[in-house]
Motif scaffolding. Structure first.
Motif, mmCIF file in Angstrom:
data_model
loop_
_atom_site.group_PDB
_atom_site.id
_atom_site.type_symbol
_atom_site.label_atom_id
_atom_site.label_comp_id
_atom_site.label_asym_id
_atom_site.label_seq_id
_atom_site.Cartn_x
_atom_site.Cartn_y
_atom_site.Cartn_z
ATOM 1 N N HIS A 164 0.851 -1.119 -0.069
ATOM 2 C CA HIS A 164 -0.110 0.085 0.010
ATOM 3 C C HIS A 164 0.904 1.238 -0.056
ATOM 4 O O HIS A 164 0.708 2.221 -0.764
ATOM 5 N N LEU A 165 1.989 1.103 0.675
ATOM 6 C CA LEU A 165 2.955 2.591 1.104
ATOM 7 C C LEU A 165 3.672 2.605 -0.454
ATOM 8 O O LEU A 165 3.733 3.552 -0.943
ATOM 9 N N SER A 166 3.795 1.494 -0.979
ATOM 10 C CA SER A 166 4.380 1.780 -2.381
ATOM 11 C C SER A 166 3.534 2.374 -3.404
ATOM 12 O O SER A 166 3.876 3.202 -4.196
ATOM 13 N N ARG A 167 2.470 1.608 -3.386
ATOM 14 C CA ARG A 167 1.309 2.393 -4.260
ATOM 15 C C ARG A 167 1.260 3.779 -4.123
ATOM 16 O O ARG A 167 0.768 4.659 -5.105
ATOM 17 N N ILE A 168 0.896 4.252 -2.735
ATOM 18 C CA ILE A 168 0.823 5.662 -2.475
ATOM 19 C C ILE A 168 1.973 6.450 -2.814
ATOM 20 O O ILE A 168 1.693 7.553 -3.769
ATOM 21 N N LEU A 169 3.169 6.153 -2.642
ATOM 22 C CA LEU A 169 4.452 6.990 -2.937
ATOM 23 C C LEU A 169 4.341 6.789 -4.716
ATOM 24 O O LEU A 169 4.724 7.895 -5.135
ATOM 25 N N VAL A 170 4.170 5.803 -5.211
ATOM 26 C CA VAL A 170 4.354 5.943 -6.784
ATOM 27 C C VAL A 170 3.360 6.990 -7.375
ATOM 28 O O VAL A 170 3.701 7.545 -8.229
ATOM 29 N N ASN A 171 1.872 6.649 -6.913
ATOM 30 C CA ASN A 171 1.233 7.694 -7.446
ATOM 31 C C ASN A 171 1.512 9.228 -7.271
ATOM 32 O O ASN A 171 1.370 10.098 -8.061
ATOM 33 N N LEU A 172 2.162 9.483 -6.004
ATOM 34 C CA LEU A 172 2.505 10.815 -5.671
ATOM 35 C C LEU A 172 3.621 11.336 -6.403
ATOM 36 O O LEU A 172 3.796 12.307 -6.893
ATOM 37 N N PHE A 173 4.462 10.352 -6.603
ATOM 38 C CA PHE A 173 5.515 10.655 -7.403
ATOM 39 C C PHE A 173 5.455 10.849 -8.743
ATOM 40 O O PHE A 173 6.263 11.735 -9.439
ATOM 41 N N LYS A 174 4.392 9.893 -9.377
ATOM 42 C CA LYS A 174 4.294 10.216 -10.715
ATOM 43 C C LYS A 174 3.651 11.532 -10.927
ATOM 44 O O LYS A 174 3.709 12.426 -12.005
ATOM 45 N N ASN A 175 2.714 11.789 -10.113
ATOM 46 C CA ASN A 175 1.998 13.210 -10.285
ATOM 47 C C ASN A 175 3.056 14.303 -10.199
ATOM 48 O O ASN A 175 3.063 15.426 -10.831
ATOM 49 N N ALA A 176 3.872 14.434 -9.277
ATOM 50 C CA ALA A 176 5.124 15.309 -9.334
ATOM 51 C C ALA A 176 5.838 15.420 -10.453
ATOM 52 O O ALA A 176 6.092 16.551 -10.919
ATOM 53 N N ARG A 177 6.137 14.111 -10.955
ATOM 54 C CA ARG A 177 7.032 14.270 -12.187
ATOM 55 C C ARG A 177 6.439 14.834 -13.419
ATOM 56 O O ARG A 177 6.732 15.710 -14.059
ATOM 57 N N GLU A 178 5.098 14.393 -13.625
ATOM 58 C CA GLU A 178 4.306 15.235 -14.587
ATOM 59 C C GLU A 178 3.745 16.517 -14.505
ATOM 60 O O GLU A 178 4.215 17.070 -15.539
#
Length: 480
Positions: A366-380
């Motif tokens: 769950h924590l991995s999916r949380i961080l991946v989504n937030l990191f992707k939004n930041a990168r985009e």
């Protein structure tokens, strides 16, 4: 263990029977408490009557110079009217005695001194007579009216007193049961009308609505004129049932619509994938117009396929409960950053501002999916920013607060537009970029809340910062 039945009890079962039994029991307990002093007063009055008869006999004694000369035709009726075997008259150092003819005086007798009117003693003597009397002789001592300071003693069997006390007790018991029954019935009728009936109606409505919550006719119709707790409860139940009915109907419609959309979306994605393959072939042509338009076509198809895929992924989200373990946030954060395309990015620096031993109790997936989504939004967001800046960064930081563990994901990108802030974490509404679905943040919120935390948008001079907090009972900082 057998589960309790959901059948609503009738007017003479369930809570109604308990109420009647409780009222009757309380009344009977009160009657028992009142009975002891009552029976004590009855016994005292009975004994006083015998002393008064003895007083009448004493006044007869005073009319003759020698009591021994009184004929039995006079003494026996006096003694029989008092129910006595003998009467003793003590005055000024003189003692006179009259007895029934041919009666042997008892050697022992239970004394009842009516000069002592202590309530506790009278009550104790009454209980003793009820349970131990009947075969004893009594010596009633007192000063009846009309004899001055003379002391009169009446000697008689205790059996008549006990028999009268038992009759009186039986009458009191019958009267008490009658009073208890009538009182319980009256209170029950009032309670049934004011309390038990409405409660049974509420119970019936809840049970029936539970069995078929999509039947609007089962929604309770409250008494709008009733302002007490029952009225408030009825109206609150009506509102709750109405909301549940509306929500369940909407949920069913959304489920049907979602199934249709999923099928359409699946076929659409396949068609878009085929179109993407064709566009890739078109992009290899040498025509200048094709070369100019092909990238835009490919980009548009990529967005459409991404949108279709994100909708399918959101629809397939499973509600499996989290399995929390101690997670190394720094290590998991770097892995998530690599998955999100931050590690090795030519324009963005990924920063971890927390110690290597910073640990949190959470489901690692769950924590991995949380961080991946937030990191992707930041990168985009940073990739789409055209402003000139010396550096671009995405930071993962964390602190241990007094009552919570706090994680922050921040960047120095363009920040969120007003529309995205107003609909943050709302699926299909909270996207910060054109063509986005907003599903990423909706999934993040669900995962954070499933692990007992909450996510909010923090304040920062530039860019965006998301703050994730976990309470101390579901998180910990471990120093190794």
């Amino acid at each position: 263990m057998t589960p309790p039945t959901t059948t609503v009890p009738g007017p003479f079962s369930g809570l109604s029977v308990k109420l009647i039994m409780a009222i009757t029991l309380v009344i009977l307990l009160v009657e028992v408490a009142v009975f002891v002093p009552t029976i004590a007063n009855y016994r005292a009055s009975w004994l006083d009557d015998r002393l008064r008869i003895g007083g009448v006999a004493v006044r007869v004694f005073d009319t003759v110079p020698d009591v021994a000369d009184l004929p039995v035709e006079i003494t026996d009726p006096l003694l029989q009217s008092a129910g006595a075997l003998a009467i003793v008259y003590r005055r000024a150092g003189q003692t006179d005695l009259i007895t029934l003819e041919a009666v042997t005086m008892p050697t022992q007798a239970h004394t009842a001194d009516m000069r002592d009117r202590n309530p506790l003693r009278l009550s104790a003597d009454a209980i003793e007579t009820l349970f131990l009397g009947g075969n004893r002789m009594m010596r009633i001592v007192g000063v009846p009216p009309g004899v001055g300071e003379a002391v009169v003693e009446v000697i008689m069997p205790e059996a008549p007193l006990r028999a009268d006390m038992l009759t009186y007790s039986r009458n009191i018991a019958v009267l008490s049961l009658l009073i208890a029954g009538v009182t319980a019935l009256v209170i029950y009728i009032l309670a049934e009308r004011v309390l038990i009936g409405p409660i049974r109606r509420l119970t019936s409505s809840v049970v029936a609505f539970k069995r078929n919550p999509e039947n609007a006719t089962l929604i309770i119709s409250p008494d709008e004129m009733r302002a007490d707790e029952i009225g408030i409860l009825e109206r609150a139940l009506r509102d709750t049932q109405t909301e549940l009915f509306t929500m369940l109907r909407q949920r069913r419609h959304l489920a049907d619509l979602g199934l249709a959309v999923a099928k359409i979306n699946h076929d659409l994605r396949n068609m878009l994938t085929s179109a993407q393959l064709l566009s890739d072939q078109v992009a290899t042509l040498d025509d200048p117009k094709v070369q100019r338009l092909a990238p835009r076509l490919v980009n548009t198809l990529d967005k459409a396929i991404g949108f279709a895929q994100s909708v399918l992924d959101y629809g397939r989200q499973q509600a499996a409960p989290p399995r929390p373990v101690l997670v190394d946030v720094a290590g998991l954060g770097r892995d998530a950053a690599a998955t999100a395309g931050l590690i090795g990015h030519d324009r963005i620096e990924f920063i971890v501002s927390l110690p290597d031993d910073f640990m949190v109790m959470i489901d690692p997936e769950h924590l991995s999916r949380i961080l991946v989504n937030l990191f992707k939004n930041a990168r985009e967001a940073i990739d789409s920013d055209t402003a000139e800046k010396d550096s671009r960064w995405v930071r993962l930081s964390g602190v241990q607060a007094e009552n919570s563990l706090r994680l922050e994901v921040s960047d120095n990108g363009p920040g969120l537009p007003p529309r995205a802030r107003e609909n943050l974490f709302v699926a299909f509404e909270g996207s910060a970029r054109a063509g986005g679905t907003g599903l990423g943040l909706a999934i993040v919120r669900e995962l954070v809340e499933a692990n007992g935390g909450k996510i909010t948008l923090g304040a920062q001079a530039e860019g965006t910062v998301f703050v994730i907090e976990f309470p101390t009972q579901t998180s910990q900082l471990a120093a190794q």
